[in-house]
Design an enzyme around this catalytic site. Sequence first.
Site, PDB file in Angstrom:
ATOM      1  N   ARG A   1     -48.294  14.368 -21.431  1.00  0.00           N
ATOM      2  CA  ARG A   1     -49.362  14.002 -20.742  1.00  0.00           C
ATOM      3  C   ARG A   1     -50.215  15.229 -20.415  1.00  0.00           C
ATOM      4  NH1 ARG A   1     -47.062   9.848 -16.159  1.00  0.00           N
ATOM      5  NH2 ARG A   1     -46.670   8.190 -17.604  1.00  0.00           N
TER       6      ARG A   1
ATOM      7  N   GLN B   1     -46.796   1.456 -12.731  1.00  0.00           N
ATOM      8  CA  GLN B   1     -47.170   0.561 -13.853  1.00  0.00           C
ATOM      9  C   GLN B   1     -45.978   0.701 -14.749  1.00  0.00           C
ATOM     10  OE1 GLN B   1     -51.178   0.732 -15.229  1.00  0.00           O
ATOM     11  NE2 GLN B   1     -52.209   0.564 -13.133  1.00  0.00           N
TER      12      GLN B   1
ATOM     13  N   HIS C   1     -52.501  12.467 -14.793  1.00  0.00           N
ATOM     14  CA  HIS C   1     -52.112  11.398 -15.809  1.00  0.00           C
ATOM     15  C   HIS C   1     -53.913  11.138 -16.673  1.00  0.00           C
ATOM     16  CE1 HIS C   1     -51.882   7.400 -17.406  1.00  0.00           C
ATOM     17  NE2 HIS C   1     -50.520   7.164 -16.929  1.00  0.00           N
TER      18      HIS C   1
ATOM     19  N   GLU D   1     -44.063   5.397 -24.387  1.00  0.00           N
ATOM     20  CA  GLU D   1     -44.890   6.185 -23.622  1.00  0.00           C
ATOM     21  C   GLU D   1     -44.882   7.649 -24.266  1.00  0.00           C
ATOM     22  OE1 GLU D   1     -44.534   5.657 -19.309  1.00  0.00           O
ATOM     23  OE2 GLU D   1     -44.916   3.533 -19.480  1.00  0.00           O
TER      24      GLU D   1
ATOM     25  N   GLY E   1     -40.219   4.322  -0.325  1.00  0.00           N
ATOM     26  CA  GLY E   1     -40.308   3.813  -1.818  1.00  0.00           C
ATOM     27  C   GLY E   1     -38.892   3.562  -2.612  1.00  0.00           C
TER      28      GLY E   1
ATOM     29  N   TRP F   1     -46.967   0.851  -6.767  1.00  0.00           N
ATOM     30  CA  TRP F   1     -48.203   1.093  -7.346  1.00  0.00           C
ATOM     31  C   TRP F   1     -47.804   1.374  -8.722  1.00  0.00           C
ATOM     32  CZ3 TRP F   1     -53.328   3.384  -5.458  1.00  0.00           C
ATOM     33  CH2 TRP F   1     -53.723   2.566  -4.380  1.00  0.00           C
TER      34      TRP F   1
ATOM     35  N   LYS G   1     -44.476   4.758   6.510  1.00  0.00           N
ATOM     36  CA  LYS G   1     -46.060   4.974   7.504  1.00  0.00           C
ATOM     37  C   LYS G   1     -46.831   3.537   7.005  1.00  0.00           C
ATOM     38  CE  LYS G   1     -48.501   8.383   4.939  1.00  0.00           C
ATOM     39  NZ  LYS G   1     -49.379   9.602   4.989  1.00  0.00           N
TER      40      LYS G   1
ATOM     41  N   SER H   1     -39.825   8.737 -13.364  1.00  0.00           N
ATOM     42  CA  SER H   1     -40.073   9.020 -12.052  1.00  0.00           C
ATOM     43  C   SER H   1     -39.246   7.751 -11.240  1.00  0.00           C
ATOM     44  CB  SER H   1     -41.329   9.020 -11.469  1.00  0.00           C
ATOM     45  OG  SER H   1     -41.986   8.048 -11.957  1.00  0.00           O
TER      46      SER H   1
ATOM     47  N   ARG I   1     -43.256  16.013 -16.282  1.00  0.00           N
ATOM     48  CA  ARG I   1     -42.304  14.990 -16.173  1.00  0.00           C
ATOM     49  C   ARG I   1     -42.525  14.138 -17.397  1.00  0.00           C
ATOM     50  NH1 ARG I   1     -43.024   9.937 -14.374  1.00  0.00           N
ATOM     51  NH2 ARG I   1     -45.024  10.214 -13.453  1.00  0.00           N
TER      52      ARG I   1
ATOM     53  N   HIS J   1     -51.634  12.826 -10.584  1.00  0.00           N
ATOM     54  CA  HIS J   1     -50.723  11.485 -10.677  1.00  0.00           C
ATOM     55  C   HIS J   1     -49.177  11.865 -10.200  1.00  0.00           C
ATOM     56  CE1 HIS J   1     -49.149   7.956 -12.219  1.00  0.00           C
ATOM     57  NE2 HIS J   1     -48.343   8.387 -13.216  1.00  0.00           N
TER      58      HIS J   1
END
Length: 564
Positions: free
Chosen positions: A303, A66, A257, A133, A32, A64, A54, A404, A399, A364
């Site tokens: 969140r 967003q 999330h 956000e 990642g 993934w 993997k 992230s 967080r 999440h």
Amino acid sequence: MGDPLVDRRYLIPFRSPLLPQIFTDVLVVGGGVAGLRAALEVRDRGGDAIVLAKAPLEVSSTAWAQGGIAAAIDPDDTAEAHAVDTLEVGCGLNDPAAVHLMTEAGPAEIDALRRFGMRLDEADDGAIDLAREGGHRRRRIVHTDGAATGRELVRVLRERVALGARKSGGSIRIFEHCFAIDLLSSARGDGRVLGAITHHPRHGLQLIWAKATVIASGGLGQVFRETTNPRVATGDGIAMAWRAGASVADLEFVQFHPTVLYVAGAARALLSEAVRGEGAWLVDRDGRRFMQDAHPMAELAPRDVVSRTIAATLARTGESHVWLDLRPIGAARFAQRFPGLDALVRSFGLDPASDPVPVHPAAHYTIGGVRCDLHGRTDLPGLFACGEAGASGVHGANRLASNSLLEGLVFGGRAGAAALEEEAAPPERIIADVAMSHRAELDVSDVRSSLRSAVWRNAGIVRTGSRLDDLLDMLDFWGRYSLDKIFDDTEGWELQNQISNATLLAKASRWRRESRGTHAREDFPESRGEFATRACWRRDREAPEMFGATTEASAETASSESPA
Ligand code: SIN
């Protein structure tokens, strides 16, 4: 009978001289953002890196992702303001040095990505479009195609890897479909990590020796039945570091999330927080907004607050989900700003112009992980950690949205740089003996599905001591006939890692007898001064070690109940 969680050092038996051997400077476990950024740093400094993934690189939590990447790039914004929001959401447990380091490095990381060719959405005037956000007091999130930022980030980093080193002489090899089973530990007594034993469907078992190994293998979200994470997010790096003797910290903190599409039969697809940032409302079955009563920032509260308020609303109404009302944004604007999400919602026959979208919280982001410092160093020589698999303290107890990917960029780079500085240690003869189990055969997917349901039910959004005790009993039972097995495939090793991780998460959650950030205890609904501290756990110790206490802890008088 011993405790298989503590006794088991390696998941498979092997004899090192009998296996194929590969050598590199730095072995990066995970493909990642943190892993790729670490490998690029190694190569740019003239070193050789191997990255293990993997699955294909396009299947990861990074790919993934967003919403985007938070960074103070607006002329009216500052790294300090970004730090203040990060610290506030983290509820007193952040490492302030980590936070400042990350927010100050943010703008330069975004500049570098743009130089490398990353496409970022722009406003009509050509300036970078910044989204807002939860928990952010201002618009500060860069994004691509509305909510497809991770996909673009992986494309750019992969291209950068493929370009090769122009000057440094370093190199990166990416091994996709290659599963890291265990870290190799030196027998010399200092716990030094010498690389990893891996499995590839075509090449079988191989040993990769490295002067440093970086765990960048992401979080453990798949241990929950409801999760936004891809199937690969089984926390393998955390579990293997634990088996090798590293400390793990903060595992009680898992971020839920609030808005995940909740349609029978649909994958639990995320509906980015940026959608609420554009004005969408959360409503109950009567169409009534409920976040305004819960927090001054309403739908854009942190969140943990939004997820818990949804859970409380569901408990009150008896419904299985709430709704995200997109009408305040307007269907045309929604389609233009979030083309991927517009297509997703429509694919279930929902019209953003008229149909509120059913949503529910889901696990999440894993805040805890392998304890590490600001250079990714763990407490084992030769072992580093970064990104979601690491626990640097940058996120505290919760967080801040879109921090992230930034964390992965900043701390991935730092871990790569520090890893390359490690002294080389020669390979050793390692003999791992694991006794055969005489217990019954296992239906791995059945145990896995029971485990995920139990963790969701007993260690989900709101926890209690007695539900955590029940969970630990179940995990102990499953562990006794699952952790003693010798598997020869990824599914079995992942299950063993998930049982370890779930146990560590449940123990840490039971220990923290307070509510703070993402960790909510119905039986201890307030934050408590004596728990204003981080805690880490190690295989060779019964009780956690506390560290990183905040001023809140020293200011409050000790309660009669000690945390230990
Ligand atoms: C989102 O788009 O809502 C997720 C971003 C994040 O997890 O920070």
